[in-house]
Write a protein that holds these residues in place. Sequence first.
Motif, mmCIF file in Angstrom:
data_model
loop_
_atom_site.group_PDB
_atom_site.id
_atom_site.type_symbol
_atom_site.label_atom_id
_atom_site.label_comp_id
_atom_site.label_asym_id
_atom_site.label_seq_id
_atom_site.Cartn_x
_atom_site.Cartn_y
_atom_site.Cartn_z
ATOM 1 N N PHE A 262 0.840 -1.359 0.010
ATOM 2 C CA PHE A 262 -0.040 0.145 0.007
ATOM 3 C C PHE A 262 0.702 1.345 0.101
ATOM 4 C CE2 PHE A 262 -2.421 -3.436 2.167
ATOM 5 C CZ PHE A 262 -3.625 -3.579 1.350
ATOM 6 N N ASP A 263 0.414 2.440 -0.611
ATOM 7 C CA ASP A 263 0.907 3.624 -0.536
ATOM 8 C C ASP A 263 0.199 4.598 0.051
ATOM 9 O OD1 ASP A 263 3.402 2.801 -1.939
ATOM 10 O OD2 ASP A 263 2.553 3.448 -4.223
ATOM 11 N N SER A 264 0.834 5.570 0.539
ATOM 12 C CA SER A 264 0.040 6.801 0.974
ATOM 13 C C SER A 264 1.149 8.005 0.958
ATOM 14 C CB SER A 264 -0.306 6.732 2.404
ATOM 15 O OG SER A 264 0.681 6.722 3.469
ATOM 16 N N PHE A 265 0.310 9.177 0.731
ATOM 17 C CA PHE A 265 1.201 10.391 0.512
ATOM 18 C C PHE A 265 0.011 11.435 0.929
ATOM 19 C CE2 PHE A 265 -0.032 9.246 -3.615
ATOM 20 C CZ PHE A 265 -0.685 10.476 -4.144
ATOM 21 N N THR A 266 1.023 12.604 1.228
ATOM 22 C CA THR A 266 0.154 13.810 1.317
ATOM 23 C C THR A 266 0.330 14.782 0.427
ATOM 24 O OG1 THR A 266 0.504 13.650 3.764
ATOM 25 C CG2 THR A 266 -0.266 15.771 3.176
ATOM 26 N N VAL A 267 -0.752 15.498 -0.269
ATOM 27 C CA VAL A 267 -0.952 16.551 -1.019
ATOM 28 C C VAL A 267 -1.165 17.829 -0.345
ATOM 29 C CG1 VAL A 267 -2.070 17.366 -2.954
ATOM 30 C CG2 VAL A 267 -1.626 14.948 -2.754
ATOM 31 N N HIS A 268 -0.474 18.887 -0.440
ATOM 32 C CA HIS A 268 -0.493 20.144 0.288
ATOM 33 C C HIS A 268 -1.118 21.071 -0.943
ATOM 34 C CE1 HIS A 268 1.832 18.840 3.849
ATOM 35 N NE2 HIS A 268 2.773 18.556 2.949
ATOM 36 N N LEU A 269 -2.062 21.701 -0.226
ATOM 37 C CA LEU A 269 -2.724 22.829 -1.136
ATOM 38 C C LEU A 269 -2.822 24.138 -0.465
ATOM 39 C CD1 LEU A 269 -5.927 20.659 -2.006
ATOM 40 C CD2 LEU A 269 -3.848 21.042 -3.645
#
Length: 353
Positions: A262-269
Motif C-alpha cells: 500500500f502507498d500513502s502520501f500527503t498533498v499540500h494545497l
Amino acid sequence: MAKKIPATVITGFLGAGKTSLIRHMIENANGKKLAFLINEFGDLGIDREMLLGCGIEGCTEDDIVELANGCICCTVADDFLPAIEGILDREDKPDHILIETSGLALPKPLVKAFNWPEVRAQVTVDGVITVVDSKAVKEGRFADDEDAVQAQREADENLDHENPLEEVFEDQLLCADMVVLNKADLLDGDEIREIESELAKSLRDGVRFLHASNAAVDPAILLGLEAAAEDDLDARPSHHDHHHDDDDDHDHDHDDHNHDEFDSFTVHLNLVEDADALEEKLINVVKAHDVLRVKGFLLRPNADRREVIQGVGPRFNRYFDRAWKDGEAKRSQLVVIGRKGLDRAAIEQAITA
C-alpha cells in the motif's frame, strides 16, 4: 487485587467509520473518563486531529495518544507498549481505554500484546469492535468473495502477488466480539440481511451485528462486554497465524501482512476557493487510480474554521470542525491511500491543477 482497566479495540477497514464511532463515544461518555490510542495509515495524523477538533468537553490533548510510526500490530514493542504504559503511569487513570487501529491492521497481534506482563496486570481487552462500511461491502469493494474484487485484482498490472485486502478484512471479522454495520441507512432491509448472511461466515458463534448511521452507537452497548479477549486468542483464528507461530520473543515481522503493498502520501494545497470542484476532482482521481481512501483538511476563504473532507471510494463528505489555532499553519492538506503503484505525480497534478 486492583480491578483491571478495560480496553476496547476498534478495528475496521479504511473509511469504515472508526473515528466517527469514537467521536460518538466521547459525546456520550456520561462522565466516564476515556483515554484514546489512535493509529492510522498515512502521515497527516488526521484521526487524532478530528477528535481534538470535536470541541467536546473532556476531549483533551493528554487523553489522545497517536502512534504515527507504522502499523500498531507490527510495532508492538516500539510503539504500542510505551504508549499504553504512559497512559497507565498517569495519576488520573482512565476508566476505559479505546484503541483505534489502522484501517489496514490485523487486530489479533494487538490483542496478543495485552499478555505482556507489564500490561496484563493492569489492563484487559473488554472487547474487539469491528466497524464495517455496509455500502462499500454491498458494492463489492472489500468483500473477499465478490467477483468484482477478484476481477479488479487480476486487472491490476501493479500487483504481482496476492493482494491482502480481503484477508485483512476477514481477519478483522474473525477477531470481533461485535460488528457494527455502519452506513446501514444507505441500504434497504434486504441488502442489509444479505450482507449479514455473507459476513456471518467469517464470525465466531455468538457475535452480533449492530446497525448504525454515522457510526452512532450507544457506548453502553459497546463497552462492558468483559470478553477478556487476550485469554481467548485460540478462538480468534487469523489468515496470518503462521506468521506468529515463533514469536514467543514478541518479534513481529513488519511484512507479516504486506503493508508494503500500500502507498500513502500527503498533498499540500493552499486556499480552496471551490470545495465542490475539488471534491469532483477527487472523485475523478479515485475512478482513474486505485485509491482506497482520501482524507484531510481544507482552508476555505472567509471561514475561521477548517473544513474536514474524507472519502471512501467515490463517496465523499465534508464538514467544518474547529477554528484554526493561533500560530497554526493554515493550509489545505490531503492524505491519499491506495494500493502499491499509485501514480503520485499524476494524482497530485490532477488534484492541484
